[in-house]
Design an enzyme around this catalytic site. Sequence first.
Site, PDB file in Angstrom:
ATOM      1  N   TYR A  19       0.842  -1.163   0.114  1.00 23.02           N
ATOM      2  CA  TYR A  19       0.015   0.098  -0.060  1.00 23.02           C
ATOM      3  C   TYR A  19       0.734   1.474   0.034  1.00 23.02           C
ATOM      4  O   TYR A  19       0.511   2.295   0.823  1.00 23.02           O
ATOM      5  CB  TYR A  19      -0.905  -0.015   1.441  1.00 23.02           C
ATOM      6  N   TYR A 151     -14.076  -6.082   3.396  1.00 22.44           N
ATOM      7  CA  TYR A 151     -12.650  -6.629   2.847  1.00 22.44           C
ATOM      8  C   TYR A 151     -12.391  -8.125   2.868  1.00 22.44           C
ATOM      9  O   TYR A 151     -12.370  -8.478   4.502  1.00 22.44           O
ATOM     10  CB  TYR A 151     -11.673  -5.601   3.565  1.00 22.44           C
ATOM     11  N   ASP A 252     -16.166 -14.998   6.867  1.00 15.38           N
ATOM     12  CA  ASP A 252     -14.806 -14.574   6.665  1.00 15.38           C
ATOM     13  C   ASP A 252     -14.289 -14.229   8.065  1.00 15.38           C
ATOM     14  O   ASP A 252     -14.400 -13.017   8.448  1.00 15.38           O
ATOM     15  CB  ASP A 252     -14.557 -13.445   5.495  1.00 15.38           C
ATOM     16  N   LYS A 281      -4.607 -15.221   9.681  1.00 20.24           N
ATOM     17  CA  LYS A 281      -3.851 -14.673  10.505  1.00 20.24           C
ATOM     18  C   LYS A 281      -3.413 -14.944  11.773  1.00 20.24           C
ATOM     19  O   LYS A 281      -2.451 -15.492  12.064  1.00 20.24           O
ATOM     20  CB  LYS A 281      -4.999 -13.302  10.833  1.00 20.24           C
TER      21      LYS A 281
END
Length: 437
Positions: A19, A151, A252, A281
């Site tokens: 990013y 997201y 998710d 994660k």
Amino acid sequence: MNSDNLVLNLDKKHIWHPYTNTDCHNPLFLIDTASGVELHLSNGQTLIDGMSSWWAVIHGYNHSDLNRAIKEQVDKVSHVMFGSLTHEPAIQLAQKLLQLTSTNKQPDFHRVFFSDSGSVSVEVAIKMAIQFWFAQGHKKKSKLLTIRNGYHGDTFGAMGVTDPDNSMHSMFRDVVAEHYFTELPLYGDNIQWDDAYIQPFKDKLSQHHESIAAVILEPLVQGAGGMKFYHSEYLRQLRLLCDQYNVLLIFDEIATGFGRTGSLFAYQGANTIPDILCLGKALTGGYMTLAATLANQKVVDGIHADNKDGQSGGVLMHGPTFMANPLACAVAYQSLKLLETNDWQNQVNRIQIQLIEELTPLSGSPHVEEVRVKGAIGVVEMKQPVDFNWIVPRFVELGVWIRPFGKLIYIMPPYVIKPEQLTKLTQAIHQVVSEMK
């Protein structure tokens, strides 16, 4: 020029960070070592980590039990293809995941597909859903339905179910698959539920269920799309609608899984079981990249069925090279055991109580729109986007690692953080907010 600057200049010359642009005007700091919840920079400075390295390092850095798991496994086999070969770390991990995702000792899911990252876990879930309906002869059911501001990752399948208008991926809207979106539900833990909140989803499913394979969303908490928390009744109503309209439900839980919201998995806190679950994660305690997609028996049996064209079903068409990497599986299994022995419920509850106490006063600041806390997540939403190039170095000056985005100053610390370390994080947030003009 000192050695640190030489190394940083090499980074700026050769590396493209996430990013960012290649001009490297973004703040950059050189880490040397890490331990517990502390990041030790090469210049000798120590920072309290408020980010858990993008929400993954729940047990802290350089944990002896996790280190040992990797060291013991590396002497056996570091990697082997998962096609026609298997190994004990993957088997143990799959069993543990299915045990943790059980309700009243009955499994919520029946199969585990391991992959490389959270984004890929979502890709696999999308493939499972579409292939499920393909095997039933419903080839038109190839779209997904989700809520805006979500997201789900940076790969193309995941980008397709990320908000095409209000996200970092909006420039790709003409090249990713087109799916259906509905408005974000009214959010906030204390709202009074009204059946009208689910109406937009009812309308979309009523109109388009014949082409919708699955609904996908982040349960209870939207992550990078805005760190918004919403009512658990929304998920329960959504489960009923998916059953009514013959649509699969995908949750998710890349960000919310493994205790972050106050329940081990957000779906358990909402008392709503999806058909497919995405995990990542914190799965390995932040040590290695690994993700998992869990499917219930309905999905497994459906994919295995022969489709109506007479073609053989049953072959899930995905296979990452580093799928079920033994090192990653070994450390993930140990991480899940640590969750239990460390009493994650009390850890997260303690963090939540302290975040509420120490962040809530910021609601009175003229610069702050809202303060939100859920589990081990603390969010201070500003009225205007923060100056990233100022605020990150300022946090470093204050001895903490906090990396805001957009209007959000948020922390998701490791569960092992001590009260005085957490206070240092919240005090730093108070300080930077007070310095804003």
